[in-house]
Design an enzyme around this catalytic site. Structure first.
Site, PDB file in Angstrom:
ATOM      1  N   ARG A 230       0.842  -1.184   0.000  1.00  0.00           N
ATOM      2  CA  ARG A 230       0.000   0.000   0.000  1.00  0.00           C
ATOM      3  C   ARG A 230       0.884   1.245   0.000  1.00  0.00           C
ATOM      4  NH1 ARG A 230      -3.459  -2.762  -1.475  1.00  0.00           N
ATOM      5  NH2 ARG A 230      -5.539  -3.162  -0.606  1.00  0.00           N
ATOM      6  N   GLU A 259      -2.569   7.940  -6.467  1.00  0.00           N
ATOM      7  CA  GLU A 259      -2.486   7.267  -7.754  1.00  0.00           C
ATOM      8  C   GLU A 259      -3.525   7.839  -8.715  1.00  0.00           C
ATOM      9  OE1 GLU A 259      -2.786   3.058  -7.043  1.00  0.00           O
ATOM     10  OE2 GLU A 259      -0.927   2.993  -5.892  1.00  0.00           O
ATOM     11  N   HIS A 278       1.015   0.138 -10.124  1.00  0.00           N
ATOM     12  CA  HIS A 278       0.110  -0.703  -9.323  1.00  0.00           C
ATOM     13  C   HIS A 278      -0.273  -1.965 -10.107  1.00  0.00           C
ATOM     14  CE1 HIS A 278      -2.900  -0.435  -5.768  1.00  0.00           C
ATOM     15  NE2 HIS A 278      -2.574  -1.689  -6.008  1.00  0.00           N
TER      16      HIS A 278
END
Length: 525
Positions: A230, A259, A278
């Site tokens: 994370r 993000e 990601h």
């Protein structure tokens, strides 16, 4: 027949499962406005990360019974609003485990051998072998922060590369770590000794900025950091500084505080960092896995069966829920208390339930204790459904003892672990802690308490009160519990302000104080 809405590009395998029994409408891309407009007619909703299932969406969803998140995180779903409406929220905690594990290892290999940088120069026509000399994984020490499903998977694969693995996880027992071939160490020792450090913790108040510049300064200058968990656990500004000044050798980061990653991020132009957008769960197999997992969960829920991947409380008949809810809250607080009092990771936990309440869903009460034990280290998704699974993964064994015979109170819940015990009961519908290690008390666990066993002599209570007052910490109530142990009392202070570790250490330094334990019941600290 139930109507199901699938958005955000759910893999077709899960959709086909649902179509066998239900009407399924698919919108791979959907605007917030369109979602609000069409949601009232659906009984179930499946999303990935793009669509936001806000309180407004939930309030418009007149027929919605379940929300499925095809993935692990539920940050894009207002779980509280769903719970208040009686809507089950489920996720897929296992569907992308292998994908995230393998991506972590790919990042570790890439950062050790400078693969992306070398690839870039080759495409530019270069051939510079000396510039990209790397390091081997064999005989290196891998530090794993968090030994859940993914962390354990990374540790297993690292051993096949002949790496030595150390780990930090405050909720994993030594026996569980040993079964994984991993040595448990304190966090600072991990920082000082590991050659590679990989993060596998949820983002919580306690783990946010867990690795900042101060921690990086403890590391070897040859250390390489990996984060596929994370964003926000590693401080990005500090990481950029550490990479720029060679405090650490390199990093490979897949997740970010915000993000998509900002084009002005200090990480972007650094030559010794690998960045991916990601991709941890981005495999064909993982997308199919989470789709199928969520489809099965929705099928079970709509057919009235329990769902093991629910992230909020499962359905309990209203009359039963009303009776046991105060005990669930009390049990969770007892779990938090026993965890704070334990100096070692908890491996064996005993819950004793006495009185008539023992005959009414006692298993939910024991599970609520586990929720309290785990909630201080894991994210907010610990609940009455998954607490037992998460505890088993961390080697925590729960034993439950029930008896309809009451003692001094009509109903009590006692939690014991690592030589400590704490007992609670209800006064009306309000939970009270009435016994701590055989000291009789009457404590209202409303926000945070400070537990201090001490020598029974004049001035001790005033000394502690003065220490706290000097740091602007207000004491809203105080209890002094007695026991048969000669010369020993127990002071329990209910305080209104956070207490720093430095203040706790100062309290402990008093020769009259045997220990000082802070218990926060609402994550205030």
């Amino acid at each position: 027949m139930y109507n199901i809405l699938a958005v955000d590009g759910i893999a077709g395998e899960g959709i086909e499962l649902l179509k066998k029994d239900f009407n399924v409408e698919v919108h791979d891309k959907i605007s917030a406005e369109e979602l609000l407009e069409i949601i009232p007619k659906f009984d179930a909703l499946i999303v990935r990360s793009a669509s936001k299932v806000t309180a407004e969406v939930i309030s418009c969803a007149k027929n919605l019974k379940i929300i499925g998140r095809a993935g692990v995180g539920v940050d894009n779903i207002d779980v509280q609003a769903a719970t208040e409406r009686g809507i089950i929220v489920i996720n897929s905690p296992d569907g992308n485990t292998i994908a995230a594990t393998e991506h972590t290892f790919a990042m570790m290999l890439a950062v050790s051998r400078n693969i992306p940088q070398a690839n870039r120069t080759m495409h530019d026509g270069g051939w510079d072998r000396k510039k990209f000399v790397g390091v081997e994984l064999r005989n290196k020490i891998l530090g794993v922060i968090g030994l859940g499903r993914i962390g354990a998977g990374v540790a297993k694969r690292a051993q096949s590369f002949e790496m030595k693995v150390v780990a930090y996880d405050p909720f994993v027992s030594a026996d569980r770590a040993e079964s994984l071939g991993v040595k448990l160490v304190e966090l600072d020792e991990l920082f000082k000794t590991a050659d590679f450090i990989t993060v596998h913790m949820p983002l919580t108040k306690k783990t946010e900025n867990m690795i900042s510049l101060d921690q990086m300064k403890l590391m070897k200058p040859t250390t390489r950091l990996i984060n596929c968990a994370r964003g926000g656990i590693i401080n990005e500004k500090d990481l950029a500084e550490a990479l720029r000044t060679k405090i650490v050798a390199g990093a490979a980061i897949d997740v970010f505080t915000s993000e998509p990653l900002d084009k002005n991020s200090p990480l972007i132009d650094l030559p010794n960092i690998i960045l991916t957008p990601h991709l941890g769960a981005s495999t064909v197999e993982a997308q199919i896995g989470v789709s199928v997992d969520v489809a099965h969960g929705i099928i079970d829920a709509l057919n009235g069966k329990p769902v093991s991947t629910a992230v909020n409380m499962p359905h309990i008949p209203a009359h039963v829920l009303k009776k046991i809810t105060p005990y669930l809250t009390l049990a969770e607080r007892l779990g938090r208390t026993i965890t704070a009092m334990s100096k070692e990771p908890i491996s064996n936990l005993q819950v004793r339930i006495n009185g008539k309440i023992a005959d009414t869903n006692s298993s939910f009460i024991s599970t609520a204790v586990l929720k309290g034990v785990l909630s201080t280290a894991l994210d907010a998704n610990v609940n009455l459904v998954n607490a037992n699974i998460l505890a088993a993964e961390r080697g925590i064994h729960l034993s439950e003892i029930t008896s309809s015979i009451a003692g001094d109170f009509s109903n009590t819940v006692t939690v014991s672990a690592n030589g400590n015990s704490v007992t609670g009961t209800l006064f009306g519908n309000e939970g009270r802690i009435v016994l701590i290690n055989n000291f009789r008390v009457d404590v209202d666990p409303h926000a945070r308490i400070l537990i201090c066993p001490h020598i029974n002599r004049p001035g001790v209570i005033g000394e502690v009160g003065t220490m706290l007052a000097s740091h602007n910490i207000n004491i809203s109530s105080m209890q002094v519990g007695k026991t048969d142990i000669g010369g020993t009392n127990l002071m329990v202070l209910t305080v209104d302000n956070p207490i720093s570790p430095e203040v706790i250490a100062k309290v402990k330094s008093s020769e009259a104080i045997f220990d000082a334990t802070l218990v926060a019941f609402d994550d205030a600290d």
